[in-house]
Design an enzyme around this catalytic site. Structure first.
Site, PDB file in Angstrom:
ATOM      1  N   ALA A   1       0.808  -1.223   0.000  1.00 59.35           N
ATOM      2  CA  ALA A   1       0.000   0.000   0.000  1.00 59.35           C
ATOM      3  C   ALA A   1       0.841   1.273   0.000  1.00 59.35           C
ATOM      4  O   ALA A   1       0.690   2.139  -0.876  1.00 59.35           O
ATOM      5  CB  ALA A   1      -0.950  -0.011   1.200  1.00 59.35           C
TER       6      ALA A   1
ATOM      7  N   GLU B   1      10.491  -5.594  -3.525  1.00 58.81           N
ATOM      8  CA  GLU B   1       9.440  -6.299  -2.794  1.00 58.81           C
ATOM      9  C   GLU B   1       9.857  -7.758  -2.616  1.00 58.81           C
ATOM     10  O   GLU B   1      10.132  -8.451  -3.601  1.00 58.81           O
ATOM     11  CB  GLU B   1       8.115  -6.215  -3.566  1.00 58.81           C
ATOM     12  CG  GLU B   1       7.025  -7.158  -3.096  1.00 58.81           C
ATOM     13  CD  GLU B   1       6.713  -7.031  -1.619  1.00 58.81           C
ATOM     14  OE1 GLU B   1       6.618  -8.076  -0.946  1.00 58.81           O
ATOM     15  OE2 GLU B   1       6.565  -5.888  -1.129  1.00 58.81           O
TER      16      GLU B   1
ATOM     17  N   CYS C   1      -6.346  -6.612   3.695  1.00 59.90           N
ATOM     18  CA  CYS C   1      -7.589  -6.588   4.479  1.00 59.90           C
ATOM     19  C   CYS C   1      -8.640  -7.534   3.888  1.00 59.90           C
ATOM     20  O   CYS C   1      -9.552  -7.969   4.600  1.00 59.90           O
ATOM     21  CB  CYS C   1      -8.157  -5.174   4.534  1.00 59.90           C
ATOM     22  SG  CYS C   1      -7.045  -3.958   5.259  1.00 59.90           S
TER      23      CYS C   1
ATOM     24  N   TYR D   1     -32.265  11.611   7.704  1.00 62.54           N
ATOM     25  CA  TYR D   1     -33.258  10.767   8.372  1.00 62.54           C
ATOM     26  C   TYR D   1     -34.333  10.319   7.391  1.00 62.54           C
ATOM     27  O   TYR D   1     -34.853  11.114   6.603  1.00 62.54           O
ATOM     28  CB  TYR D   1     -33.944  11.499   9.524  1.00 62.54           C
ATOM     29  CG  TYR D   1     -35.251  10.850   9.923  1.00 62.54           C
ATOM     30  CD1 TYR D   1     -35.255   9.589  10.529  1.00 62.54           C
ATOM     31  CD2 TYR D   1     -36.478  11.449   9.632  1.00 62.54           C
ATOM     32  CE1 TYR D   1     -36.454   8.957  10.852  1.00 62.54           C
ATOM     33  CE2 TYR D   1     -37.689  10.841   9.961  1.00 62.54           C
ATOM     34  CZ  TYR D   1     -37.661   9.581  10.569  1.00 62.54           C
ATOM     35  OH  TYR D   1     -38.835   8.954  10.886  1.00 62.54           O
TER      36      TYR D   1
ATOM     37  N   TRP E   1     -34.079  10.189  15.844  1.00 59.81           N
ATOM     38  CA  TRP E   1     -32.832  10.547  16.509  1.00 59.81           C
ATOM     39  C   TRP E   1     -31.842   9.417  16.241  1.00 59.81           C
ATOM     40  O   TRP E   1     -32.015   8.302  16.720  1.00 59.81           O
ATOM     41  CB  TRP E   1     -33.026  10.721  18.025  1.00 59.81           C
ATOM     42  CG  TRP E   1     -33.536  12.067  18.410  1.00 59.81           C
ATOM     43  CD1 TRP E   1     -34.837  12.447  18.570  1.00 59.81           C
ATOM     44  CD2 TRP E   1     -32.741  13.221  18.681  1.00 59.81           C
ATOM     45  NE1 TRP E   1     -34.909  13.766  18.914  1.00 59.81           N
ATOM     46  CE2 TRP E   1     -33.634  14.277  18.990  1.00 59.81           C
ATOM     47  CE3 TRP E   1     -31.377  13.499  18.688  1.00 59.81           C
ATOM     48  CZ2 TRP E   1     -33.204  15.567  19.322  1.00 59.81           C
ATOM     49  CZ3 TRP E   1     -30.945  14.777  19.013  1.00 59.81           C
ATOM     50  CH2 TRP E   1     -31.849  15.785  19.318  1.00 59.81           C
TER      51      TRP E   1
ATOM     52  N   ARG F   1     -26.631  13.058  23.357  1.00 63.35           N
ATOM     53  CA  ARG F   1     -27.549  13.724  24.285  1.00 63.35           C
ATOM     54  C   ARG F   1     -27.355  13.216  25.707  1.00 63.35           C
ATOM     55  O   ARG F   1     -27.293  13.996  26.671  1.00 63.35           O
ATOM     56  CB  ARG F   1     -28.998  13.488  23.849  1.00 63.35           C
ATOM     57  CG  ARG F   1     -29.400  14.200  22.573  1.00 63.35           C
ATOM     58  CD  ARG F   1     -30.825  13.847  22.163  1.00 63.35           C
ATOM     59  NE  ARG F   1     -31.807  14.318  23.124  1.00 63.35           N
ATOM     60  CZ  ARG F   1     -33.111  14.064  23.058  1.00 63.35           C
ATOM     61  NH1 ARG F   1     -33.568  13.305  22.070  1.00 63.35           N
ATOM     62  NH2 ARG F   1     -33.940  14.531  23.949  1.00 63.35           N
TER      63      ARG F   1
END
Length: 452
Positions: free
Chosen positions: A7, A31, A41, A426, A434, A442
């Site tokens: 990567a 390499e 992954c 939403y 919510w 909250r």
């Protein structure tokens, strides 16, 4: 010159080539493996059968890189770095020949090595680590020719739980053994317990708080059991998922600076500290944690690809910086999604932070909408200021990627009260009115007010 062709290395090479053509900049990549530019992954999903062909994990072949004037040499290993002489010693793994090669600019992209404790039987046939495409192919070959269907996974981090899923999909009876009390040590223990309960419900036997002492073998030298300090578990195949450490032996021997976790130390432009013509990135470096202000080692492909882009800009004469990370990661085991970002409770304590922690239960969609799935969200906030410190999420479909909301909030140094005003999308098929992350914010806001 670039050491490592995955990567970081190939992202850096590609970015540098965009900025400078071959007449201005020669790029050589060494390499030691047979493949480059592939998704490590994705290996658990290839093993589990979600990805059908190995080549689907390869983003660009060596031939394609060479066609872009990047001299990628596979099966060539760098054995020594001579910083004073601006050269490296390389060994051709096919012939054994060794030569010295000079450089003007050096990129170290050596990645990380899987932890492999020196236990009796650890190198027996049927015991596999999973780090490279070669490792994945070796494991698949073993699974296809093994008659028994008993698998033991040692370690319960990201690789461990993903490999447990892959083995379940292949019809194996899976036992997971781990040193910690709960799987996923990147979570707080109370959230890890949710993962454990879900994995047990999937038929995976999860054994915590135990130490592996031996890999037992049969008369043919094949693995037959995993022995711990409390019991013995029969095994036809063993997969090691104990974690990784930075592969910095070359850098250490060359006198380059490494940090507390063994990773190379760099500046914001990914230059190795104190060395103007040497860069490093990916799993072999330590990065700044933007929440705690400390250096950390985090082995993730997302960071590695960003590091490569930044290094390539610097090597090619441009400019870019990498400010740091907040520690975001997401994984799954079967239909369970697990995500985290920021600090755990023990991380916050180690950084000297006082905090409040809240946990809420919600659903991925409006409760009345079909297939609304449960999720648990845990949130940490600084006690006096209300600054968000960390979020952990465990739930079913639709839970994991919600952690990105918190990752953005952490990067912006938002308070939990500020988060409650976020204008999130939403509709009943996607979220309750919510969002669960905002419900947690909250509750955290109230806790900060009560205890601040």
């Amino acid at each position: 010159m670039i050491i490592g062709g995955d990567a970081v290395g190939m992202s850096a090479a590609s970015q540098a080539r965009r900025l400078r053509d071959a007449s201005e900049l020669e790029i050589v990549v060494f390499e030691r493996g047979r493949f480059a530019s592939y998704s490590a992954c994705g290996i658990p999903y290839w093993v589990g059968g979600d990805v059908l062909d190995r080549d689907e994990l390869i983003a660009r072949t060596p031939e394609e890189h060479r066609a872009r004037d990047i001299d990628l040499r596979v099966r060539v290993e760098v054995t020594e770095v001579d910083v004073a002489g601006n050269r490296v010693r390389v060994r051709d793994l096919a012939s054994g020949d060794q030569t010295w090669t000079g450089y003007d600019k050096l990129v170290i992209a050596t990645g990380a090595r899987p932890s492999r404790p020196p236990l009796p039987g650890i190198d027996a046939r049927g015991v596999h680590g999973v780090q490279t495409l070669e490792d994945g192919q070796a494991l698949i070959d073993t699974l296809e020719r093994t008659e028994g269907k008993r698998a033991v996974v040692v370690g319960a981090g990201y690789i461990g739980v993903e490999m447990a899923e892959a083995l379940i999909k292949r019809g194996y009876d899976v036992t997971m053994v781990q040193r910690g009390p709960q799987p996923m040590s990147t979570l707080d223990p109370d959230m890890g317990a949710l993962v454990r309960d879900a994995m047990c419900g999937m038929g995976i036997e999860v054994i915590g708080g135990t130490e592996v002492t031996e890999i037992r073998t049969d008369e043919h030298g094949r693995v037959s059991a995993v022995v711990t300090d409390t019991a013995e578990y029969p095994a036809d195949v063993v997969v090691l998922g104990i974690g990784v450490r930075p592969d910095t032996e070359l850098a250490r021997a060359a006198g380059l600076p490494v940090g507390e976790y063994g990773g190379l130390l760099t500046d914001l432009a990914m230059r190795v500290r104190g060395h103007e013509n040497i860069w490093a990135g990916g799993d072999c470096v330590e990065v700044l944690d933007l929440v705690s202000g400390r250096e950390r080692h985090i082995a993730l492909g997302t960071h590695a690809n960003k590091h490569g882009q930044i290094i390539g800009a610097g090597v090619g004469g441009g400019y870019a910086t990498f400010p740091g990370v907040v520690g975001t990661a997401v994984s799954k085991v079967c239909d369970l999604e697990v995500a985290r970002t920021g600090l755990r409770e023990k991380d916050a304590r180690a950084a000297g932070l006082q905090f409040v922690a809240v946990t809420i239960e919600s659903t991925s969609r409006a409760g009345y909408y079909p297939d609304a799935a449960p999720m648990t969200v845990k949130m940490l906030a600084e006690r006096r200021t209300g600054r968000l410190l960390g979020v952990q999420i465990v739930g079913r479909e639709g839970a994991g990627k919600r952690v990105d909301i918190a990752a953005v909030a952490l990067t912006a140094r938002m308070t939990v009260e500020q988060m409650t005003a976020l204008d999130l999308g939403y509709a009943p098929p996607f979220s309750p009115v919510w969002d669960p992350v905002l419900v947690a914010a909250r509750k955290a806001t109230v806790a900060v007010r009560e205890r601040g």
